[in-house]
Scaffold this motif. Structure first.
Motif, PDB file in Angstrom:
ATOM      1  N   HIS A   1      33.341  41.655  42.520  1.00 23.46           N
ATOM      2  CA  HIS A   1      34.246  40.620  42.008  1.00 23.46           C
ATOM      3  C   HIS A   1      33.667  39.226  42.227  1.00 23.46           C
ATOM      4  CE1 HIS A   1      38.089  39.813  40.169  1.00 23.46           C
ATOM      5  NE2 HIS A   1      38.265  38.801  40.993  1.00 23.46           N
TER       6      HIS A   1
ATOM      7  N   LEU B   1      33.261  36.472  39.246  1.00 25.98           N
ATOM      8  CA  LEU B   1      33.718  35.082  39.320  1.00 25.98           C
ATOM      9  C   LEU B   1      32.570  34.097  39.111  1.00 25.98           C
ATOM     10  CD1 LEU B   1      36.213  35.289  42.343  1.00 25.98           C
ATOM     11  CD2 LEU B   1      36.755  35.233  39.901  1.00 25.98           C
TER      12      LEU B   1
ATOM     13  N   ARG C   1      33.837  39.056  29.737  1.00 23.27           N
ATOM     14  CA  ARG C   1      34.203  38.457  31.027  1.00 23.27           C
ATOM     15  C   ARG C   1      35.670  38.044  31.075  1.00 23.27           C
ATOM     16  NH1 ARG C   1      34.487  33.199  32.481  1.00 23.27           N
ATOM     17  NH2 ARG C   1      33.451  32.624  30.520  1.00 23.27           N
TER      18      ARG C   1
ATOM     19  N   LEU D   1      38.603  39.435  33.713  1.00 19.99           N
ATOM     20  CA  LEU D   1      39.366  38.568  34.610  1.00 19.99           C
ATOM     21  C   LEU D   1      40.866  38.735  34.396  1.00 19.99           C
ATOM     22  CD1 LEU D   1      37.188  35.334  34.418  1.00 19.99           C
ATOM     23  CD2 LEU D   1      37.461  36.823  36.412  1.00 19.99           C
TER      24      LEU D   1
END
Length: 235
Positions: free
Chosen positions: A67, A71, A152, A156
């Motif tokens: 993760h 990010l 992406r 998220l």
């Protein structure tokens, strides 16, 4: 297909021996993000010298490292890949293709084991997990492969919470619950460099079983309370 601009997240814990080969196999246009999860063998420093973007994640756990890489990513397309030499990053364009073409939202690299690459007990456990996932979600999944690709922003949006071994399973389960189109692409699976932190140790195996069991229990509860969305991709 023309290679898209993509970030490849490589969770890393003491993988110095595999890093040169892994990074040398990165396709043109793909940025390697090596997430160092507390290595003591100089993995982070070597990765930086070899041209990778290095992110440090002090909190131990595969999910924490994965993760942190997500990010840190900025490309529209994101892939995850093991950093131990068992998976060949040069195959990533094949895994990305359905996402780029708009026919899938999450693509899993279904592992095709080469001699000596997959301990019997781990392979049997994977077959059982895939069977449970098919029964629970209705997805035609054969392998919860560690090589995977998606956009992406959509990843998220899943708000993934597991920071240990359950992270890949949580991603799959939440993607299915949200009606994502999930596909598989076969990829070769070779013997890894060094000892596995999961299937190679009793403690790692037990941790993975606990983490994945928790994710399956949560998914079963969610599937009973949330209507199944229509398949057809993301808005």
């Amino acid at each position: 297909m023309n290679a898209p601009t993509a970030d490849v997240i490589l969770p890393c814990l003491n993988e110095r021996g595999a890093l040169p080969w892994v990074l040398s196999r990165m396709p043109d246009g793909y940025r390697a993000i090596v997430v160092d999860n507390g290595s003591t063998d100089g993995s982070a420093e070597l990765a930086a010298r070899l041209g990778a973007t290095v992110v440090r994640e002090e909190r131990r756990g595969f999910g924490a490292a994965a993760h942190a890489g997500l990010l840190a990513a900025t490309a529209d397309f994101v892939a995850f890949c093991d950093c131990d030499g068992s998976l060949d990053p040069s195959r990533l364009p094949e895994v990305f293709a359905p996402v780029v073409e708009g026919t899938a939202d999450l693509v899993l690299g279904a592992r095709e084991p080469q001699r000596g690459s997959w301990p019997f007990h781990a392979r049997m456990a994977n077959l059982l997990l895939a069977w449970r996932l098919r029964r629970l979600t209705g997805e035609r999944v054969t392998d919860l492969g560690p090589m995977r690709a998606a956009r992406r922003v959509q990843l998220l949006s899943l708000h993934l919470e597991d920071r240990r071994s359950g992270y890949p399973l949580e991603m799959f389960l939440k993607a299915s619950l949200h009606g994502w189109r999930i596909a598989e692409v076969p990829v070769p699976y070779a013997p890894r460099t060094g000892q596995s932190k999961v299937t190679g140790t009793v403690g790692g195996t037990l941790t993975a079983v606990r983490d994945m069991s928790a994710q399956l229990k949560a998914a079963a509860a969610a599937s009973e309370s949330v209507p199944v969305p229509k398949r057809g991709g993301l808005e």
